[in-house]
Motif scaffolding. Sequence first.
Motif, short mmCIF file in Angstrom:
data_model
loop_
_atom_site.label_atom_id
_atom_site.label_comp_id
_atom_site.label_asym_id
_atom_site.label_seq_id
_atom_site.Cartn_x
_atom_site.Cartn_y
_atom_site.Cartn_z
N SER A 197 44.34 -32.97 -3.25
CA SER A 197 43.94 -34.21 -4.69
C SER A 197 44.04 -33.54 -5.70
N ARG A 198 44.11 -34.40 -7.18
CA ARG A 198 43.81 -34.18 -7.80
C ARG A 198 42.73 -33.39 -8.64
N SER A 199 42.87 -31.61 -8.92
CA SER A 199 42.05 -30.85 -9.50
C SER A 199 40.56 -31.67 -10.19
N HIS A 200 41.21 -32.81 -11.28
CA HIS A 200 39.41 -33.23 -11.78
C HIS A 200 38.72 -33.48 -10.54
N ALA A 201 38.98 -34.31 -9.17
CA ALA A 201 38.49 -34.86 -8.23
C ALA A 201 36.61 -34.65 -8.54
N ARG A 202 35.97 -35.05 -7.53
CA ARG A 202 34.87 -34.42 -7.81
C ARG A 202 34.60 -35.16 -6.31
N PHE A 203 34.24 -33.59 -5.65
CA PHE A 203 33.30 -34.27 -4.31
C PHE A 203 31.98 -34.04 -3.98
N GLY A 204 31.37 -33.61 -5.10
CA GLY A 204 29.70 -33.07 -5.44
C GLY A 204 29.83 -31.39 -5.07
N PRO A 205 28.96 -30.89 -5.57
CA PRO A 205 28.72 -28.68 -5.40
C PRO A 205 29.25 -28.48 -4.36
N ALA A 206 29.71 -28.04 -4.15
CA ALA A 206 29.93 -26.84 -3.08
C ALA A 206 29.04 -25.85 -2.17
N LEU A 207 29.23 -25.27 -1.07
CA LEU A 207 28.96 -23.86 -0.86
C LEU A 207 29.58 -23.19 -1.62
N ILE A 208 30.98 -22.71 -1.61
CA ILE A 208 31.20 -22.03 -2.19
C ILE A 208 31.53 -22.49 -3.65
N ASP A 209 31.19 -22.68 -4.84
CA ASP A 209 31.55 -23.73 -5.97
C ASP A 209 32.20 -23.42 -7.05
N ASP A 210 32.96 -23.91 -7.76
CA ASP A 210 33.69 -23.36 -9.30
C ASP A 210 33.18 -22.03 -9.39
N ASP A 211 31.64 -21.98 -9.77
CA ASP A 211 30.83 -21.16 -10.82
C ASP A 211 30.64 -19.57 -9.77
N THR A 212 30.68 -19.91 -8.62
CA THR A 212 29.93 -19.26 -7.34
C THR A 212 30.48 -17.72 -7.25
N PRO A 213 29.39 -16.99 -7.70
CA PRO A 213 30.62 -15.09 -7.94
C PRO A 213 30.98 -15.01 -6.10
N THR A 214 31.78 -14.34 -7.06
CA THR A 214 32.79 -13.48 -5.69
C THR A 214 31.93 -12.34 -4.52
N PRO A 215 32.01 -12.95 -3.62
CA PRO A 215 31.41 -11.93 -2.35
C PRO A 215 31.22 -10.82 -2.65
N ALA A 216 30.58 -9.43 -2.76
CA ALA A 216 30.56 -8.31 -2.79
C ALA A 216 32.14 -7.64 -2.05
N HIS A 217 32.57 -8.83 -0.81
CA HIS A 217 33.30 -7.96 -0.14
C HIS A 217 34.30 -8.47 -0.57
N ALA A 218 34.93 -9.49 -1.36
CA ALA A 218 35.42 -9.80 -1.73
C ALA A 218 36.33 -9.10 -3.44
N LEU A 219 35.72 -8.89 -4.00
CA LEU A 219 35.92 -7.79 -5.24
C LEU A 219 36.90 -6.39 -4.39
N PHE A 220 38.25 -6.63 -5.97
CA PHE A 220 39.17 -5.67 -5.41
C PHE A 220 39.13 -4.01 -5.29
N SER A 221 39.67 -3.38 -4.73
CA SER A 221 38.93 -2.15 -4.19
C SER A 221 39.57 -1.43 -3.80
N TRP A 222 40.60 -0.28 -4.04
CA TRP A 222 41.56 0.11 -4.00
C TRP A 222 41.82 1.10 -2.19
N GLY A 223 40.57 1.83 -2.50
CA GLY A 223 40.30 2.35 -0.65
C GLY A 223 40.24 1.26 0.23
N LYS A 224 40.14 -0.31 -0.15
CA LYS A 224 39.97 -0.78 0.65
C LYS A 224 41.23 -2.07 1.33
N LEU A 225 41.92 -1.84 -0.03
CA LEU A 225 42.95 -2.03 0.38
C LEU A 225 43.85 -1.08 0.73
N ILE A 226 43.72 0.63 0.85
CA ILE A 226 44.25 1.26 1.06
C ILE A 226 44.70 1.16 2.73
#
Length: 449
Positions: A197-226
């Motif tokens: 749908s169009r990006s401006h559409a609003r469906f109400g706040p989400a569990l993982i919302d636009d301003d929800t901080p990136t969870p720790a396990h999704a932060l970039f780390s060279w160690g995890k990548l390798i």
Amino acid sequence: MTIPAPPGTVSLSQAFRFWLKLGFISFGGPAGQIAMMHAELVEKRRWISEQRFLHALNYCMLLPGPEATQLAVYIGWLMHRMRGGIIAGVLFVLPSLLILIALSWIYLAFGHVGLVAGILYGIKPAVVAIVLAAAWRIGSRTLKNGWLIAIATTAFLSISLLHLPFPFIVLAAALLGLLGGRIAPAIFKIGGGHPASRSHARFGPALIDDDTPTPAHALFSWGKLIGLTVFGIALGAAVWGVLAAIFGVATPMTQMGWFFTKAAMLTFGGAYAVLPYVYQGGVETYQWLSAAQMIDGLALGETTPGPLIMIVAFVGFVGGWTKAIFGPDSLLIAGTLGACVATFFTFLPSFIFILAGGPLVESTRDNIRLTAPLTAISAAVVGVIVSLAVFFAEHVFRLSLTLAQWDFAAIAIAAAACIALFRFKIGTIKLLLACAIAGLVVSYFPWQS
């Protein structure tokens, strides 16, 4: 209007039930599957916001492999760490694998029964129309200027007339895009949109919302990548080593492991793009199945839920059955193992891409030097898909490949399917059902005997 409250925490068991359900109802190819996930996860359940959903989709569109499957893995990983991603991806694929194993067995054991043959007779012309529609859909989004159209045309001629291998075409397009991204970056800017749908559409706040901080396990780390990359490669190598130890190196199961790993790395532009490569390997190089069986396999794959690349399970099943690796009395076991081997090695890279490289690739997705080669590949993919439609049409519409004898009933079914797809936008399942009925009716006429 009152904005609803964000949904509560989603347990892993709730997510498990949702991904299992999705695996059984995800018809319609990648566009339909992505639209279904958007409707369920963004609009109805509000587990993830639209912006975060599109953010993940943009990442998956840049990778080789089935984007809808990778999107499921990504969202599952974002919500419930690595185990959530594995559960989402496995359940997105598993129902399709089980259904295709059953259909492949019915096809090989009873394929010449009149009822089954009549259904396939109607579905195969529909597949020609579906492949053409896929080329049009990708081309309308990708071929934004004359240079990209020229790349698509060259790719079509290269694979159709010169019979160049698909990996060579992909590599040439990537190098051209890499050069073009530096000399004329405006030509290779990615255009188009995604089936949401169009990006401006609003469906109400989400569990993982636009301003929800990136969870720790999704932060970039060279160690995890390798670490995760090495683990994924080691897992694939270990499974291949077990197959080699049991069956030998130059045998169908080990050949499938290596071949489908390469196929997975070349799946830019969706399943239709890599099918010529699968055809070249499965039919011409290894002779696991015939050209006619390849077309029938795509027809069966179109009727099942899950990613369209699951046709590899059919190729693996027929290869194991045809080569009778366990003897003539254990064909079903051999076919089942072939289907599982093909599926495992096709999808393993997708899991590695998401679980190991997500944070890194997300941060570079707007870099023109990264996207230009992929834009050129997408343009080449359009030409490859058109060549696939021509190949299928030649085998479906001609009663004899050595004589100019045309099957006008099959041509009529394909023409009607094209009108239904392009003019009336009918869904894939409804189209296949209608064409299957038409095939049954036509197959019982005297001129088909």
